[in-house]
Design an enzyme around this catalytic site. Sequence first.
Site, mmCIF file in Angstrom:
data_model
loop_
_atom_site.group_PDB
_atom_site.id
_atom_site.type_symbol
_atom_site.label_atom_id
_atom_site.label_comp_id
_atom_site.label_asym_id
_atom_site.label_seq_id
_atom_site.Cartn_x
_atom_site.Cartn_y
_atom_site.Cartn_z
ATOM 1 N N ASN A 10 51.000 56.625 86.514
ATOM 2 C CA ASN A 10 50.363 56.677 87.835
ATOM 3 C C ASN A 10 51.487 56.659 88.859
ATOM 4 O OD1 ASN A 10 49.023 56.294 90.212
ATOM 5 N ND2 ASN A 10 48.204 54.272 89.708
ATOM 6 N N LYS A 12 51.369 56.990 91.928
ATOM 7 C CA LYS A 12 50.957 56.455 93.244
ATOM 8 C C LYS A 12 51.447 57.406 94.346
ATOM 9 C CE LYS A 12 50.738 51.943 91.180
ATOM 10 N NZ LYS A 12 50.802 50.505 91.300
ATOM 11 N N HIS A 97 41.141 51.700 90.976
ATOM 12 C CA HIS A 97 42.442 51.033 91.005
ATOM 13 C C HIS A 97 42.421 49.928 92.065
ATOM 14 C CE1 HIS A 97 46.699 50.279 91.438
ATOM 15 N NE2 HIS A 97 46.855 50.854 90.255
ATOM 16 N N GLU A 99 44.520 48.976 94.150
ATOM 17 C CA GLU A 99 45.024 49.358 95.482
ATOM 18 C C GLU A 99 43.937 50.063 96.285
ATOM 19 O OE1 GLU A 99 48.541 51.339 94.042
ATOM 20 O OE2 GLU A 99 49.300 49.378 93.414
ATOM 21 N N GLU A 169 43.968 45.922 84.621
ATOM 22 C CA GLU A 169 45.142 45.811 85.485
ATOM 23 C C GLU A 169 45.012 44.541 86.332
ATOM 24 O OE1 GLU A 169 47.293 49.818 85.976
ATOM 25 O OE2 GLU A 169 46.088 49.429 87.744
ATOM 26 N N GLY A 175 53.091 45.859 90.237
ATOM 27 C CA GLY A 175 54.235 46.023 91.127
ATOM 28 C C GLY A 175 54.979 44.734 91.430
ATOM 29 N N SER A 214 53.223 46.150 85.645
ATOM 30 C CA SER A 214 54.632 45.892 85.333
ATOM 31 C C SER A 214 54.988 46.154 83.867
ATOM 32 C CB SER A 214 55.024 44.466 85.737
ATOM 33 O OG SER A 214 54.862 44.289 87.136
HETATM 34 P P1 13P Z 1 53.330 48.863 88.079
HETATM 35 O O1 13P Z 1 53.592 49.377 86.692
HETATM 36 O O2 13P Z 1 54.280 49.387 89.095
HETATM 37 O O3 13P Z 1 53.180 47.370 88.098
HETATM 38 O O4 13P Z 1 51.894 49.455 88.508
HETATM 39 C C1 13P Z 1 50.834 49.337 87.638
HETATM 40 C C2 13P Z 1 49.715 50.151 88.140
HETATM 41 O O5 13P Z 1 49.127 49.850 89.161
HETATM 42 C C3 13P Z 1 49.349 51.364 87.386
HETATM 43 O O6 13P Z 1 48.160 51.916 87.856
#
Ligand code: 13P
Length: 258
Positions: A10, A12, A97, A99, A169, A175, A214
Amino acid sequence: MSRPYLVAGNWKMNGTLEGNTRLLQGILVGLERCPDVEILVCPPAVYLESTGASLKRSRAVLGAQNLCEQDKPGAFTGEIHGHMLKELGCRYVIVGHSERRTLYGETDDIVARKFRAAQICGLTPIFCVGETLQEREMHQTESVLGRQLGAVLKLCGIHSLAQAVLAYEPVWAIGTGRTATPEQAQKAHAFLRAQVAARDARIAAALRVLYGGSVKMDNASALFSQPDVDGGLIGGASLKADEFLGICGAAQAQMKAV
Ligand code: 13P
């Protein structure tokens, strides 16, 4: 019941045309080392077409990060319909997600509608669920996961999960560099699978549940070795070819170990 590992990047809101080309070249040269792992790349929507072109003739597949929940295309400025994603060659789309839930106000109800919209267009939703740190500390992890999953089950029914992927997640691990321990991930994944199994054991047995938060080359093996972890949804580490390939390699190594 075998569930082939899926490793999904992903990206982002990251990338440039030039940088993506380099990243994809780096990924594609290493893919032969993980022939049994399904590899998915989810770039920002504006890069779907160019990424799709780079992935042509490779095994890697294309996915989107978001779609509009509306049934029909029309006057929805800035939105993207599932048919458009399908036309560009997407097979998967991420929905729910954290976010999108926290920064863009997507409720359980909107997420469920996006899930349904994806399936209507022939896209496989990667349906994300996860608790915040506060919810975990208040021992609400299972009630939050149950509620998020329940919204999709209510709108789309249990059979919809036969054409979907789940992703656990935990918000506190995204992150932050703070990964769930393999045991924490396994517990949440087993809970999710049990929720599905209570309604349909066959669908539960075939359902892939990815872990995201992560994931790095160094911790992927331990996570993927858990019985209910069927791959990863990778954020930051999917932006570096060697890290991403290292994670794909960890999934491949587990398949050999089975
Ligand atoms: P990170 O791997 O950067 O923690 O992000 C995970 C994520 O949100 C994947 O959709």
